[in-house]
Design a protein around this motif. Structure first.
Motif, short mmCIF file in Angstrom:
data_model
loop_
_atom_site.label_atom_id
_atom_site.label_comp_id
_atom_site.label_asym_id
_atom_site.label_seq_id
_atom_site.Cartn_x
_atom_site.Cartn_y
_atom_site.Cartn_z
N LEU A 150 0.51 -1.20 0.00
CA LEU A 150 -0.41 0.33 0.24
C LEU A 150 0.71 1.18 -0.68
O LEU A 150 1.64 1.33 0.52
N PRO A 198 0.69 8.51 -0.49
CA PRO A 198 0.92 9.47 0.25
C PRO A 198 1.22 10.31 1.05
O PRO A 198 0.49 10.07 2.09
N ASP A 199 2.41 11.37 1.59
CA ASP A 199 1.97 12.36 2.64
C ASP A 199 0.87 12.11 3.23
O ASP A 199 0.27 13.06 3.14
N LEU A 200 1.04 11.90 4.81
CA LEU A 200 -0.80 11.82 4.92
C LEU A 200 -1.13 12.34 6.29
O LEU A 200 -1.46 12.58 7.20
N PRO A 212 -6.31 7.03 6.07
CA PRO A 212 -5.76 6.44 7.56
C PRO A 212 -7.18 5.68 7.20
O PRO A 212 -7.21 4.30 7.71
N ALA A 260 -6.71 3.79 4.75
CA ALA A 260 -5.67 2.04 4.99
C ALA A 260 -6.94 1.42 6.48
O ALA A 260 -6.72 0.06 6.04
N GLN A 261 -6.93 1.74 6.94
CA GLN A 261 -7.52 0.74 8.28
C GLN A 261 -8.57 -0.25 7.88
O GLN A 261 -8.30 -1.59 8.07
N SER A 307 -6.54 -3.34 5.28
CA SER A 307 -6.32 -3.42 6.10
C SER A 307 -7.16 -4.37 7.14
O SER A 307 -7.52 -6.01 6.83
N LEU A 308 -8.86 -3.99 7.49
CA LEU A 308 -9.65 -4.92 7.43
C LEU A 308 -10.31 -5.57 6.46
O LEU A 308 -10.47 -7.56 6.75
N ILE A 325 -0.57 -6.57 4.62
CA ILE A 325 -0.73 -5.16 4.02
C ILE A 325 0.78 -4.44 4.64
O ILE A 325 0.99 -3.99 5.50
N ILE A 362 2.91 -1.28 4.09
CA ILE A 362 3.08 0.50 3.66
C ILE A 362 3.66 0.32 3.13
O ILE A 362 5.42 0.20 3.99
N ALA A 363 4.12 1.76 2.57
CA ALA A 363 4.78 2.50 1.97
C ALA A 363 4.84 3.89 2.48
O ALA A 363 3.51 4.49 1.75
N ASP A 364 5.47 4.71 2.25
CA ASP A 364 4.87 6.76 2.72
C ASP A 364 5.62 7.02 1.27
O ASP A 364 6.93 6.83 1.44
N PRO A 388 -13.66 13.36 11.58
CA PRO A 388 -13.86 13.60 12.98
C PRO A 388 -14.50 15.46 13.50
O PRO A 388 -15.70 15.24 13.93
#
Lengths: 327, 327
Positions: free
Chosen positions: A64, A67-69, A75, A78-79, A82-83, A92, A94-96, A261
């Motif tokens: 996965l 980009p700069d998050l 996220p 990503a969550q 992963s689920l 999974i 990850i890489a940034d 949020p």
DNA sequence: CAAGATTGATTAAACGATTAATCTCTGGCG
DNA sequence: CGCCAGAGATTAATCGTTTAATCAATCTTG
């Protein structure tokens, strides 16, 4: 760690039989299967996925690239990825990509070196990674080439603009953060489509306080709603309106995008548009799995609808403004 | 994909020599090394990390377990971990513990099954995962047992409370989100320590609008500052103050925690306390690498200082309040 | 009852690397 | 000249699994 050989010698059979018994392939007697399973359980045997990967040529791992998050939406993607990956027995890695496309390709290289079976890429703003050495699915930029799973940003823009139009607003300011972002351009395109009966639309660009100069004048000239391409931007606008003595939604209606949020932490709670992140994740992994196993692809570009979340930052157009407009 | 065998036959040597030449171990002539390197480059050879992992017993992959990531800080941690991991030639496999400790242990199991060399765990609120089958480092809960790398939440609370006290505030409201969270309790402990000269301190709990009932009365009774345990909470408080006709920082000073993106999107920009996420990530991976390689551990619990970010939501105590207090 | 089909198991190769042990030279030295 | 040391390479085992090929025994069937 217990391995297949251990079980084999324990039971006085060959490793092949154990492997067959545990995977359910080959020909093994019911009786034998049962006894082997039992022993495996006793030993707490867990197959070595590394051994399996070496033999099978598949690691069962997806890469996965994000980009700069700073964008708080990633996220959540990503969550959910992963689920979904879990439920398919995939991992999974990850890489940034650190905000630039050079690092992005390096990140991809590292993942490929690690033997990932496929790639999920959330591309840098304005870039679209070319074809890769491994199966790839691009997430969240509908204007990208094929192999893309994305929220329907255009549809979302349309949705919220229709909501605003339905409340009677005819003069609207649209506020975008960054014209380089395809996503934001798509959203604005959708808004414009949804506002086709409006009398006056002004599009402003800028983030972190810049570009806000035009805002207050526009409202004094009769704009009754401000639509933004992100909840964060909506928060900034809200603060500026408050300083100018304008209340939301009393004087002006305000909308965001993404349902972060902070949308419910604000007061009034923000009317916005939510991405169906769960579904995006599911479809993305579906598509990627298909590509990896070489199945034919029913559709090469998948779009997931967005959903209007009407809260308290939007209201019917004020009567006063009505009078002004009807002069 | 080119492999070591391919290079070996190309050059008419054995695979052992190729391996030795490329890794720099064993005895190979300078000349041979050079020729093998050259051929490897031509073929674009990349060693199979899977093969290496099987032989060496190490995958070079770290597992990262994160709780339900509504907290916008976690992604930043993940990002920095991934950065640091890269620079050490490690990979990061993510897993989501979905808000409960059952799923947390399942997530851990899955990672261990995949053969990770070690675990980085950001634990669920209020839980502390027991000893694991693989080397483990806990992130970000200072009150946890050993093997923890964490921001100095107590110190951070102290820092911002000292700032508030230094501005002359003597009657303060502290607003926390969730008493179950060790992190938040630590922060509040720190604040209380930094406010030891205050005359009146009231601690309120509640999130998403709950528990705000006591806020306005407290201010009418003389409180001149509100300190929260999270930026998100600060935003909620800010909105409520605005509705009650109280301005920030004119009537009351307000502080957050964590320095989230919204801290600069608000108006006035929020005074808060930032975690040194980069350093936390670095120390965490340092510690874990040490554990994995069995080196002796200099210190078992690492604490990273926080940093005060003074912006515009805090100001000197008003004169009016001064008068009231001095009656 | 003999030939062929079926069942239940084994053998051995393969995946891609690392590495301890071994082998073959060449050169140095007494 | 004979012996030893060391350089430079090879051999073969190993990590844990899967699987095609093979084999032996039993069952079916005309």
């Amino acid at each position: 760690m217990a391995n297949i050989k251990q079980i084999a010698t324990d039971m006085g059979v060959s490793v092949a039989t154990v492997s067959n018994a545990l995977t359910g392939k080959g020909r093994v007697s019911m009786d034998m299967v049962e006894r082997i399973r039992k022993r495996a359980d006793e030993l707490g045997y867990r197959p070595s996925l590394v051994g399996r990967a070496l033999r099978g040529g598949r690691t069962g791992i997806l890469g996965l690239v994000m980009p700069d998050l700073t964008n708080p939406l990633f996220p959540r993607i990503a969550q959910h990825l992963s689920l979904v990956a879990d439920s398919r027995h995939l991992g999974i890695l990850i890489a940034d990509s650190r905000g630039n496309s050079d690092e992005q390709s390096q990140a991809i290289d590292r993942l490929v070196d690690r033997g990932v079976d496929g790639l999920l890429i959330v591309p840098q703003k304005g870039t679209s990674p070319g074809p890769q050495r491994v199966p790839t699915v691009i997430i969240n930029t509908a204007s990208d080439p094929d192999n893309t799973v994305s929220a329907d940003h255009v549809g979302g823009g349309n949705l919220i603009a229709t909501h605003i139009a339905g409340l009677g607003h005819r003069s609207v300011v649209i506020f975008g953060g960054d014209p380089v972002s395809e996503v934001q351009r798509d959203r604005i395109d959708g808004m414009l489509a949804g506002l086709k009966n409006a009398e006056e639309i002004q599009v402003l660009w800028g983030n972190e306080g810049e570009g806000l100069g035009g805002l207050i004048p526009a409202i004094h000239k009769g704009a009754t709603a401000v639509m933004t391409t992100s909840d964060l931007l909506a928060l900034t606008v809200h603060s500026h309106l408050a300083r100018a003595g304008l209340s939301v939604p009393g004087d002006v209606s305000l909308t965001g995008f993404d349902d972060l949020p902070l949308a419910t932490a604000m007061h009034p709670m923000l009317t916005t548009v939510a991405q169906n992140v769960a579904q995006i994740a599911e479809r993305a992994i579906d598509q990627l799995s298909r590509k990896i196993s070489g199945e034919p692809m029913p559709d090469t570009r998948v779009t997931v609808p967005m959903q209007l979340v009407a809260r308290h930052s939007t209201a019917n157009q004020k009567q006063i403004t009505n009078l002004e407009v009807s002069q």
